[in-house]
Design an enzyme around this catalytic site. Sequence first.
Site, PDB file in Angstrom:
ATOM      1  N   SER A 118       0.828  -1.197   0.000  1.00 38.26           N
ATOM      2  CA  SER A 118       0.000   0.000   0.000  1.00 38.26           C
ATOM      3  C   SER A 118       0.859   1.243   0.000  1.00 38.26           C
ATOM      4  O   SER A 118       2.035   1.216   0.353  1.00 38.26           O
ATOM      5  CB  SER A 118      -0.907   0.016   1.232  1.00 38.26           C
ATOM      6  OG  SER A 118      -1.692   1.182   1.255  1.00 38.26           O
ATOM      7  N   HIS A 123      -2.641  15.489   1.345  1.00 35.27           N
ATOM      8  CA  HIS A 123      -2.227  16.844   0.997  1.00 35.27           C
ATOM      9  C   HIS A 123      -3.317  17.800   1.478  1.00 35.27           C
ATOM     10  O   HIS A 123      -4.506  17.483   1.393  1.00 35.27           O
ATOM     11  CB  HIS A 123      -2.032  17.008  -0.515  1.00 35.27           C
ATOM     12  CG  HIS A 123      -1.086  16.021  -1.115  1.00 35.27           C
ATOM     13  ND1 HIS A 123       0.283  16.144  -1.016  1.00 35.27           N
ATOM     14  CD2 HIS A 123      -1.308  14.881  -1.806  1.00 35.27           C
ATOM     15  CE1 HIS A 123       0.861  15.128  -1.635  1.00 35.27           C
ATOM     16  NE2 HIS A 123      -0.087  14.343  -2.121  1.00 35.27           N
ATOM     17  N   CYS A 146      -3.141  -3.457  -2.335  1.00 35.15           N
ATOM     18  CA  CYS A 146      -3.248  -4.706  -3.075  1.00 35.15           C
ATOM     19  C   CYS A 146      -3.468  -5.810  -2.048  1.00 35.15           C
ATOM     20  O   CYS A 146      -2.976  -5.733  -0.929  1.00 35.15           O
ATOM     21  CB  CYS A 146      -1.985  -4.994  -3.875  1.00 35.15           C
ATOM     22  SG  CYS A 146      -1.683  -3.836  -5.222  1.00 35.15           S
TER      23      CYS A 146
END
Length: 290
Positions: A118, A123, A146
């Site tokens: 991962s 942000h 995943c």
Amino acid sequence: MALTPEQRIELHGFNNLTKSLSFNMYDVCYTKTKEEREAYIEYIDEQYNADRLTQILTNVSHIIGAHVLNVAKQDYIPQGASVTLLVSEGPVGDAEEESFEESPGPLPDHVVMHLDKSHITVHTYPEFHPYEGISTFRADIDVSTCGEISPLKALNYLIHSFDTDIMTIDYRVRGFTRDIDGNKLFIDHDISSIQNYIPSSIQQQFDMIDINVYQHHIFHTKCKLKEFDLNNYLFGYTKDKLSAEEQQEITEQLKTEMDEIYYGINMDAGVIDENAEEDFIYQRAVDMDT
């Protein structure tokens, strides 16, 4: 019906499906003067600085059962912050049964789940209107995994981590994996709506719109806070300091700002009618399906 560990399909090799969650939250505030605007941005920068964002993302990694390998963080001048976590799989073991349920995920003090790979990023974007006195703060968080666990299990915690007026949430499953017979699997869990991963107590607080393209495993949900109390949008004072006319004018400006963010369009009035809302939902769904 949700899959249990006993009902899982046996795969050939690694689970190559990529599951991506994008969580965008908005906080809106009325800041009439330059001093109020600067004070609001300073407050936001303090509340959501790189250190606090790092802690939030670290908790997300714990919820999805990942080990943090590297942290890159930065507070920007004059405002804003970014954090990126590179993480790897958690302790080897079977995923918990609730990993497969279409339901809200745990908060940080609950059990963790299995993950293969991962990355997690955040942000922040403080900004303000040049002359109408509206300031907004946006935080964008992306979680890609995943393996078996869906990053949607971190959504409940993310919602609890931010004081938000509007949320935009996107979820997509990409790629494919194979079963032991070589058949492609393009998704490995049940999902009908992102809303099913949001606790009912939170759902009751928000108006919500879904735009889903099921055949392409693309899911989109927008949320806007139902209740409006002007005092929650004034910075450093309360509405009793304002005249009735000022209260009405500021309320209209704030509601217009939130409606524009929620519907993703500029509008002249502060209210969008029901027909326009239906047209918006239909057109967005058509656009995404073509």
